[in-house]
Design an enzyme around this catalytic site. Structure first.
Site, short mmCIF file in Angstrom:
data_model
loop_
_atom_site.label_atom_id
_atom_site.label_comp_id
_atom_site.label_asym_id
_atom_site.label_seq_id
_atom_site.Cartn_x
_atom_site.Cartn_y
_atom_site.Cartn_z
N HIS A 1 -1.67 1.28 7.38
CA HIS A 1 -2.01 1.10 6.12
C HIS A 1 -1.87 2.30 5.55
O HIS A 1 -2.13 3.57 6.23
CB HIS A 1 -3.37 0.66 6.11
CG HIS A 1 -4.00 0.49 4.74
ND1 HIS A 1 -3.54 -0.27 3.54
CD2 HIS A 1 -4.69 1.33 4.00
CE1 HIS A 1 -4.20 0.04 2.48
NE2 HIS A 1 -5.18 1.13 2.90
N CYS B 1 0.82 -1.10 -0.08
CA CYS B 1 -0.02 -0.16 -0.08
C CYS B 1 0.91 1.43 0.10
O CYS B 1 0.34 2.20 -0.57
CB CYS B 1 -0.94 -0.08 1.13
SG CYS B 1 -0.09 -0.22 2.79
#
Length: 1292
Positions: free
Chosen positions: A303, A48
């Site tokens: 994330h 990510c």
């Protein structure tokens, strides 16, 4: 690609024989882009951070266009990368392809696999998350190295390079010492500052003074002097990247933490105050925000996603639903406020002159009144002049107006007054002030444009959230939510406001994209469009089975084929998007001889036959809307009758297939002989009959027999209550008018049909509304054997006829009568004269069951006819007595139990005393425990003063006499052992993560553990409480255990480690810990909290070329995500940085000293066959559990596929010798199975250090002379073969 697999004729229709299967389905193609028209990026597992940075670079148009400007003549061609003579720069080429895909390919997501392969990354980099700030520096360094010798060699330097200067100014002589630094991004502090501008002020405006004990040595003065240190920005880049120091280290707690406090950053700001030279135009210092990379989570994981401003307006922005809802809610609230104002016009507080004057001015159409007329208007409204009511307290009306400038404004030289909010032409709000809601257009139809305005900047650009594969529209207000919290801004990207985009680039994603890449995209989009069209056609093709009426007849309430051999079914394939009329027309064309109307009715095969449900009457609806799906059955008929018989359709007429029983003629004629036609010897003839579910019971009786017959429903089956008899309930008269559906009769239910005269036979007896059917006479016997000793008989075959006899019996016969007949048949009157005997049954293990109660009948005692009973010496328990088994100390085994008969009114304590007297034991330190279903010692009888009946001790229970005091009620007494060697010999921490743990591996036998004491604890206590109480044991007093989470608790079974107890807050009862259970405690050097689906495995990597393994490592595998061999291969491949095809796994079986291979091979099956569900490794044959040993072979460096070690071979030889000795003589009691095989050592391995992120780049030198071209070519060959001596751009 698929041949004619999906071909259809002009009518969208094809036919096949009934034997053909369902058509194959093509793999679903990727979906096209949504309304937003932007493309996301797939996450490879932990990429990510890469996705966020790639999207930021993509939406930096100047970077993207500079990269596209580099053609194949400078970068080479990817098709030639394996050619030794070619010169290919793989990383920029892959970036070009990825950018083109994201811009032009009609897909919702793109993949970065090719790009990461060009980086030289393996699964370790792709599955593990890295820092995006570090990646930004490494990627730029890799691009600079890749573009050496091309026109883009200065790309990064031109767009992102800036300089700052550090200066030290001597306060004595004025000498200035300076040092210049280059930067690609600015790293600013977050801790202790409120926002970006304050951080920049501290860095580039505030001066650090050297004075007092901290003086500066001036090179000019050559002495320690007072000085001031400062820094300034000397050269500003076109794009300014700012990295926020969100992560810090707490030296007091010795741990990392994330700064989650508020940190404000502006959408636009001016850097003039922070620059060394500030004489340029403002446009050179003005920057606007266009990208925010956001980190969600903590300092050990999380994330990344990114907020991006679409500079070139390539997307389609729609207001988020939440924003529209908020606007609508605000509009409704404002409307309510205005309504309340109107309602309160006549209810103004006259005591407050401010509210009275405000109300007067608000009602004026011109919003402006002469000051001289204001007093008259006030008197008209209140009925009192200003001078009488307000002048004494507030002064004159002119003075009052001047004292409230925030409300009133005097205009026209003070002769007129107006409300300040009502004169926008005079009072312009400042740029930082929000626009008043009264000046906005609040009509509902303008709600969406307002929402758009919140997200649209002055240049018409919008903001979007690109979160891996997901792209959503956001507003500017959403950026403010990232100022603080666990989800907050981590990197900021600014661009100079003076950089304007050409009009040709606005809304044109193909702007400046090279023609060869555009051509590649057009071909890819054409392939995607073709695949989607093929998939759309194949996914909408359904196979329908047509049943033609001429081939069927109506029988037993359902339709059946006239001839089984005749082809009565036609399977056709049709597009479900077409209408019912299209299908009807196609059938007409196929059936040339069909005459009259044609009805299509959905049908279904039920046990009774084919039944019809809903008729398709609307020819205009599609087959999908009509409920026709793949595999549906359609009956083609005229809609009224089949073969002259009217057929009823619908769920209410669904047929029921019943089993009809009638008495056999032979049984009625001869009650002692079973009929030849009766297969099961029950005296009844069975037949299967089908009836419509809407038919009444009376209709069923008419079809089966005369009206005077009895129709009965089965209540109890033969043998359920003993004696082989079955019970049937006669349907009452009111049920005869009810339908089969109302009576809840279903397929397979049995009905008994009896004539009144048949009730006079010995087989059937009527009592009230219950008919009892007794089994035939040849089944009415019991075999009785004489067993002189209590226990299992031995050598019973020596006298087969003398001590065994069949006794005629029936279900109604008392067991006392059966015993008397057995005495007569076996001739035991004289031998057992005066000896008390009882009848007992025997189970499959040879254990004699408790004596039967002789006052009961055979049926009531639950004894089946045609079984055996045993006549044994011993008293017969009365109805108030209990027959119990018991043993002392250990769980009883067959033949070693003692027996006792006691009154059920006896207390538990009195029963205990009688048992102790029977085995001649004394003392008070004894208590009774039950034996559970596993034949192990179970729960104690807690209430010693309760009677056996109250304690729920029943006839035939087994109890155990256990030494020791009775534990308190609800408490468990656990035996605690400690794993030896775990205290002083652990050289490393156990590390728990999402993939694996490393540390101590135990597969212990009893020799590796030592007893450290007992723990008494409530069964409602948690596992955490158990660990806390274990820490109080003397053996653990001197062991350093900070908190209970540093302990691991194993449950022992058979003195071996069986499973780990999970869930620190789970109660011991839920963990299924019984009283007396044994547990083993293991100390860890790091906290642990295993998930319910996690398996703790011991992984051993094979030593190449040897029959040995490296030291064991603990591996935590999430079996809940994918518990198949494929999942284990993938997890271990990720751990070792290999591909699953390069691994070979096996499970060690220590008892057999063998290895069970775990195959990763998946059987290929045809499209017509259904693929078997993948087997879980926790099921047969592997039964994987905690502590199991998994052997791993790296096939890249180890050609030996055998897992057996030298210790295994020695153990197998020992087992063969023991087996040979067992065949020649009885095995002596010796070593237990726990002592067989090598013991596992507690060896461990150090934690792997954190691996820095790196990108492998080949060496591209600038060819200055012809003599240097040879070395240049050689370097390029190394890069192209992907086996270079790489230059690693690494930031540690």
């Amino acid at each position: 690609m698929f041949g004619d697999l999906f071909e259809e004729d002009g009518d969208g229709f094809s036919s096949s024989t009934p034997g053909t299967g369902v058509k194959g389905r093509e793999c679903e193609p990727p979906p096209p882009r949504g309304k937003i028209k932007l493309c996301g990026i797939k996450n490879q597992g932990g990429t990510c951070y890469l996705n966020s940075l790639i999207q930021t670079l993509l939406f930096t148009p100047e970077f993207r266009e500079e990269l596209f400007h580099l053609g194949p003549d400078e970068l080479g061609c990817l098709a030639d990368k394996d050619k030794p003579e070619a010169k290919v720069r793989v990383i920029p080429l892959e970036l070009q392809r990825l950018f083109t895909h994201l811009l032009l390919v009609d897909e919702q997501t793109a993949s970065t696999t090719d790009l990461t392969d060009s980086f030289g990354w393996t699964n370790n980099e792709e599955m593990g998350q890295q820092d995006v700030q570090e990646l930004n520096r490494i990627l730029f360094s890799a691009l600079e190295s890749s573009l050496v010798g091309t026109s883009g060699s200065s790309l990064i330097h031109r767009l992102y390079h800036g300089t700052l200067v550090n200066q030290i100014n001597c306060k004595e002589c004025g000498n200035i010492s300076e040092r210049q630094e280059d930067f690609l991004d600015l790293t600013v502090s977050v801790r202790g500052v409120s926002g970006l501008e304050e951080a920049l002020w501290n860095m580039f405006v505030e001066e650090e003074m050297f004075e007092g004990n901290n003086l500066y040595r001036c090179s000019k003065c050559d002495q320690l002097v007072r000085a001031a240190k400062s820094a300034k920005l000397r050269k500003l880049p076109p794009f300014l990247t700012i990295s926020l120091l969100r992560f810090n280290f707490d030296f007091a707690k010795c741990e990392r933490y994330k700064e989650t406090g508020s940190y404000v950053f502006p959408l636009t700001f001016n850097l003039r105050p922070f620059c060394e030279q500030n004489n340029s135009p403002d446009s050179e210092y003005s920057y606007e925000l266009f990208s925010v990379i956001i980190h969600k989570g903590g300092c050990y994981g999380g994330h990344y996603h990114v907020y991006i401003k679409d500079i070139d307006q390539l997307s389609h922005w729609e207001a988020p639903e939440e924003e529209i809802k908020v606007k609508a809610k605000t509009q409704r609230q404002e409307d309510k406020v205005r309504e309340r104002k109107k309602e309160s016009e006549n209810a103004v507080d006259t005591e407050d002159p401010l509210s009275v004057l405000t109300d007067i001015l608000a009602q004026e159409e011109s919003k402006c009144v002469l000051v001289d007329q204001l007093g008259q208007k006030l008197m008209n409204k209140t009925g009192t002049p200003w001078s009488k009511k307000y002048k004494k307290q507030y002064g004159t009306i002119s003075k009052f107006l001047q004292n409230h400038p925030e409300v009133f404004m005097l205009v026209s030289n003070g002769t007129r007054v107006a409300l300040k909010a009502a004169v926008p032409a005079i009072t312009e709000p400042s740029p930082t002030e929000p626009v008043s809601s009264t000046s906005a257009n609040n009509s509902p139809e303008n709600m969406e444009p307002e929402a758009a305005g919140d997200a649209e900047g002055a240049d018409g650009c919008h903001w979007f959230d690109l979160n891996d594969s997901t792209v959503t529209a956001i507003t500017v207000k959403d950026i403010e939510k990232q100022f603080q919290g666990k989800e907050s801004a981590y990197m900021l990207f600014y661009r100079k406001t003076a950089m304007k985009r050409p009009s040709e680039a606005i809304g044109n994603p193909a702007y400046k994209v090279p023609p060869h890449l555009v051509e590649m995209v057009e071909e890819e989009n054409a392939r995607l469009q073709q695949r989607r069209a093929e998939f759309d056609a194949s996914s909408n093709s359904v196979e329908v089975r047509l049943h033609l009426a001429p081939h069927y007849h109506y029988q037993n309430g359902a339709l059946h084929p006239v001839s089984p051999n005749e082809d009565s079914i036609i399977t056709v394939t049709f597009d479900r998007r077409k209408t019912v009329g299209d299908l009807r027309l196609a059938i007409y064309q196929m059936q040339d001889l069909w005459e009259g109307d044609m009805a299509l009715t959905l049908a279904k095969n039920v046990p009774a036959g084919l039944h019809l449900y809903d008729t398709l009457t609307d020819d205009q609806i599609s087959l999908y809307s009509a409920g026709v799906s793949n595999g549906s059955d359609l009956f083609v008929w005229n809609g009224r009758e089949v073969s002259g018989v009217a057929v009823k359709t619908g769920v209410e007429w669904e047929p029921v297939l019943l089993t009809v029983l009638r008495p056999s003629i032979e049984e009625l004629e001869c009650g002692d002989v079973s009929g030849d036609g009766d297969a099961d010897g029950s005296g009844l003839v069975r037949s299967m009959k089908g009836f419509a579910g809407g038919a009444t019971l009376c209709t069923v009786l008419e079809a089966l027999g005369p009206q005077e017959a009895f129709l009965c429903q089965e209540q109890s089956r033969p043998g359920a209550n003993g004696g082989g008899a079955s019970g049937w309930r006669v349907f009452p008269p009111q049920d005869m008018q009810r339908t089969l559906r109302e009576l809840s009769l279903k397929d397979g239910d049995a009905l008994l049909l009896l004539q009144p005269e048949e009730l006079d036979s010995s087989i059937f007896s009527l009592s009230g509304d219950i008919v009892t059917v007794t089994t035939p006479s040849d089944c009415r016997w019991l075999q009785v054997e004489f067993c002189p000793l209590s226990g299992m008989k031995e050598e019973e075959e020596e006298e087969p006829g003398k001590k065994r006899s069949k006794v005629s019996a029936s279900g109604n016969m008392l067991l006392a009568e059966v015993k008397e007949k057995a005495f007569e048949e076996l001739h035991l009157q004289d031998e057992l004269n005066g000896v008390e005997c009882c009848l007992r049954q025997m189970d499959r293990t040879g254990k004699l069951l408790p004596p039967v109660h002789e006052h009961l009948s055979v049926r009531d005692a639950g004894i089946r006819l045609m079984t055996s009973l045993y006549l044994c010496p011993g008293p017969v328990p009365t109805a108030t007595q209990l027959f119990l088994y018991f043993s002392v100390g250990l769980a009883p085994s067959v033949g070693q139990e003692l027996e006792i008969i006691v009154e059920e009114s006896l207390t538990v304590k009195e029963c205990l005393k009688e048992m102790l007297q029977m085995v001649k034991l004394e003392g008070e330190l004894w208590h009774l425990r039950r034996v559970d279903w596993c034949e192990e010692i179970g729960e104690p009888l807690m209430d010693e003063n309760a009677s056996l009946k109250e304690a729920k001790v029943i006839y035939g229970d087994t109890l155990v006499l256990v030494e020791g005091r009775l534990p308190p009620k609800g408490y468990l007494k656990l035996s605690v052992k400690m794993y030896m060697g775990m205290i002083d010999s652990i050289p490393e921490l156990n590390h728990i993560g999402s993939q694996s743990i490393e540390g101590l591996t135990t597969e212990g036998s009893g020799s590796e553990m030592t007893f450290i004491g007992h723990v008494e604890i409530s069964e409602e206590a948690s596992l955490d409480d158990l660990k806390t109480q274990m820490m109080t044991l003397p053996a653990l007093q001197d062991v350093c255990v900070p908190i209970p989470a540093f302990l691991r608790v194993w449950l022992l079974e058979g003195k071996k480690l069986a499973r780990i107890l999970r869930g620190n807050q789970q109660t011991l009862r839920k963990l299924k810990l019984g009283n007396g259970a044994e547990v083993c405690v293991q100390r860890l050097l790091k906290e642990e909290d295993l998930g319910l689906k996690d398996l703790l495995l011991s992984v051993r990597m094979g030593v190449p070329g040897e029959k040995a393994y490296y030291p064991s490592e603990e591996f935590l595998w999430d079996a809940g995500r994918d518990g198949t061999p494929k999942g284990l291969y993938a997890a271990l491949a990720s751990r070792y940085g290999l591909t699953p095809d390069n691994l070979l796994l096996a499970k060690h079986l220590p008892d057999k000293h063998t290895w069970l291979p775990i195959s990763n091979w998946t059987q290929q099956v045809s499209k017509k066959k259904k693929r078997r569900k993948a087997e879980s490794l926790q099921a047969a044959p592997f039964y994987l559990k905690d502590g199991d040993i998994i052997g791993v072979k790296n096939l890249l460096i180890d050609n030996n596929k055998e897992f057996t070690t030298l210790e295994d071979e020695i153990g197998q030889q020992r087992l063969r010798e023991e087996a040979a000795n067992h065949n020649t003589r009885h095995p002596a009691t010796g070593e237990s199975s726990q002592d067989i095989g090598p013991k596992k050592s507690g060896s461990t391995k150090n934690r792997k250090p954190e691996v820095a992120l790196s990108i492998n780049v080949g060496v591209f030198r600038v060819c200055l002379t012809e003599s240097q071209q040879g070395s240049q070519t050689e370097d390029n060959v190394k890069v192209l073969t992907r086996k270079p001596s790489p230059v690693k751009n690494t930031i540690l």
